[in-house]
Design an enzyme around this catalytic site. Structure first.
Site, PDB file in Angstrom:
ATOM      1  N   HIS A   1     -25.546  -9.437  28.618  1.00  0.00           N
ATOM      2  CA  HIS A   1     -25.857  -8.984  30.265  1.00  0.00           C
ATOM      3  C   HIS A   1     -25.535  -7.520  29.597  1.00  0.00           C
ATOM      4  O   HIS A   1     -24.198  -7.023  29.353  1.00  0.00           O
ATOM      5  CB  HIS A   1     -25.497  -9.066  30.540  1.00  0.00           C
ATOM      6  CG  HIS A   1     -25.654  -8.327  32.272  1.00  0.00           C
ATOM      7  ND1 HIS A   1     -26.848  -8.029  32.939  1.00  0.00           N
ATOM      8  CD2 HIS A   1     -25.135  -8.296  33.251  1.00  0.00           C
ATOM      9  CE1 HIS A   1     -27.054  -7.100  34.026  1.00  0.00           C
ATOM     10  NE2 HIS A   1     -25.680  -7.015  33.655  1.00  0.00           N
TER      11      HIS A   1
ATOM     12  N   CYS B   1     -27.343 -10.109  38.618  1.00  0.00           N
ATOM     13  CA  CYS B   1     -28.004 -10.050  37.576  1.00  0.00           C
ATOM     14  C   CYS B   1     -27.987 -11.655  36.903  1.00  0.00           C
ATOM     15  O   CYS B   1     -28.371 -12.100  35.815  1.00  0.00           O
ATOM     16  CB  CYS B   1     -27.152  -9.441  36.708  1.00  0.00           C
ATOM     17  SG  CYS B   1     -26.781  -8.030  36.625  1.00  0.00           S
TER      18      CYS B   1
ATOM     19  N   GLU C   1     -32.900  -9.958  41.938  1.00  0.00           N
ATOM     20  CA  GLU C   1     -31.594  -9.506  42.446  1.00  0.00           C
ATOM     21  C   GLU C   1     -32.409  -8.319  43.562  1.00  0.00           C
ATOM     22  O   GLU C   1     -31.141  -7.070  44.590  1.00  0.00           O
ATOM     23  CB  GLU C   1     -30.710  -9.237  42.693  1.00  0.00           C
ATOM     24  CG  GLU C   1     -30.360  -7.746  41.737  1.00  0.00           C
ATOM     25  CD  GLU C   1     -29.107  -7.696  40.819  1.00  0.00           C
ATOM     26  OE1 GLU C   1     -28.909  -8.021  40.086  1.00  0.00           O
ATOM     27  OE2 GLU C   1     -28.068  -7.125  41.647  1.00  0.00           O
TER      28      GLU C   1
END
Ligand code: CAA
Length: 386
Positions: free
Chosen positions: A233, A111, A79
């Protein structure tokens, strides 16, 4: 056919900022950063590194001559890409001396995109037995000096080879996923720093994890006790705890201890690096495999991938026979240990020295006598690498 991650490697630039020092410089309590947020250090990016150099420096550690013959597809998830048209996977192909007869593509959804890349890779191998896919997840998390997101900055790349008969983990076909248009974090194309509503993003992350966990249980009939651990994450390591705390009571007391112990193992590398957006969940997986000494082949791990904006996916992987011999634990620990500590002044200088203007022919501060890939600067609007 069993398909999954055959090889994995991590790379992060060689400069690191201590967050106790940063907290003091910003007039914050150090405990807020190290305990409240759960970060010790963050990687600082010099102006001769970007997502391409980091991705190539990660991938070169695992690519062999055999891979060069068998890789059909390079998937680059980011990103914080360097071009609005050309895929970073093309630069990867050149730097890694991969064949011209490959597909090259860049993926974006905050993400989350690395996970989609991994799923595409698995599906490709399923229909092309014997062939391989290189998946790279590479990002620079950049919020701005003295912003509330500053403490959660970081950078790095994960490279993975996906193949049949994988040596590390198989990827199970049990995914549940969801998408919702939300304004928690985004970056318009004319900006170098993300716009973020940090507390909203934390809330959506938690909510999507809980929703997907319940959906996963309905779909698969599996319980928390069926999992040896989680890789989350980790925009900051406390985030994993916030998510797991929502469901941990579903496990037996003994299993709760195991999951908590493994959560700590899964946070160790991320604590030292900071956020690396697309690669963060796979650095957490690498950390879990590197530090949890009681994992065994056949164990199932849950992977929770979240990308602001927002999209999330929950799925499982299964540890393969002898996986521990193929996890680059020492190599990753050494990479983090040998980084050079920078002062807050040096960090701020490096932060401001990034070369974003393609209109000016300019050299970066690339160093001599290194085998690492570097961004050398702009020439006639093009980025030059060595
Ligand atoms: N000792 C111990 N703990 C302390 C403390 C002290 N002296 N002072 C504060 N704390 C604790 C607070 O109680 C709080 O804990 P809880 O979250 O458990 O309540 C924690 O430290 C953080 O404090 P604040 O909420 O006051 O901190 P903040 O307002 O500065 O924001 C942040 C923190 C939201 C993470 C911010 O850094 C941010 O916006 N980061 C970027 C966005 C982000 O990472 N979002 C995560 C989900 S989005 C995602 O996952 C995608 C992605 O990668 C971006």
């Amino acid at each position: 056919m069993t398909i999954g991650i055959d090889k994995i490697a991590f790379y992060t630039p060689n400069y690191v900022l201590d967050l106790v020092t940063l907290a003091k410089a910003r007039g914050d309590e150090p405990d807020k950063y190290t305990i409240g947020i759960g970060q010790n250090r963050q990687t600082v990016v010099p102006n001769f590194e970007d997502v391409v150099t980091m991705g190539a420096n990660a991938a070169i550690k695992i690519i062999t001559a055999d891979d060069r013959e068998k890789i059909d597809l390079i998937i680059f998830a980011t990103e914080s890409g360097i071009d609005n048209s050309k895929s970073s996977a093309l630069y990867m192909q050149t730097l890694l001396e991969l064949s011209e007869f490959v597909r090259t593509i860049e993926l974006k959804q905050a993400c989350y995109a690395g996970t989609y890349g991994l799923m595409q890779a698995r599906d490709y191998v399923a229909t092309h037995p014997g062939r391989r896919v290189l998946v790279v997840a590479s990002d620079i998390a950049r919020y701005g000096l003295s912003t509330s997101g500053e403490v959660t900055q970081g950078a790095g790349a994960i490279a993975m080879i996906v193949s049949e008969a994988p040596k590390i983990v198989s990827i199970n076909t049990d995914s549940v996923y969801m998408s919702r248009n939300a304004s928690d974090f985004w970056r318009p194309v004319d900006r170098q720093e993300a716009l973020v509503d940090g507390h909203l993003s934390t809330d959506i992350y938690k909510e999507m994890f809980l929703t997907l966990w319940q959906r996963y249980q309905l779909k698969t009939n599996q319980q928390l006790n069926d999992f040896a651990g989680f890789a989350f994450h980790l925009p900051y390591t406390k985030m994993g705890k916030k998510a797991l705390d929502q469901i941990i009571n579903e496990a037996t007391l003994a299993h709760q201890q195991k999951l908590t112990h493994h959560l700590k193992a899964s946070q160790k590398f991320n604590r030292e690096v900071g956020n690396l957006y697309t690669g963060s969940v796979y650095l957490s997986l690498l950390s879990l495999l590197s530090y949890a000494t009681d994992l065994k082949s056949g164990d199932k791990l849950a992977i929770f991938s979240y990308g602001s904006g927002a999209e999330a996916e929950l799925y499982s992987v299964t540890l393969q026979n002898g996986f521990e011999n193929h996890v680059p634990a020492k190599m990753t620990q050494q990479l983090l240990l040998k980084r050079q500590l920078v002062s807050v002044n040096q960090y701020e200088t490096m932060f401001k020295s990034q070369l974003y203007d393609s209109h000016i022919n300019i050299n970066s501060n690339a160093v001599k006598d290194t085998k690492l890939f570097q961004f050398l600067g702009w020439h006639n609007g093009e980025r030059v690498y060595r």
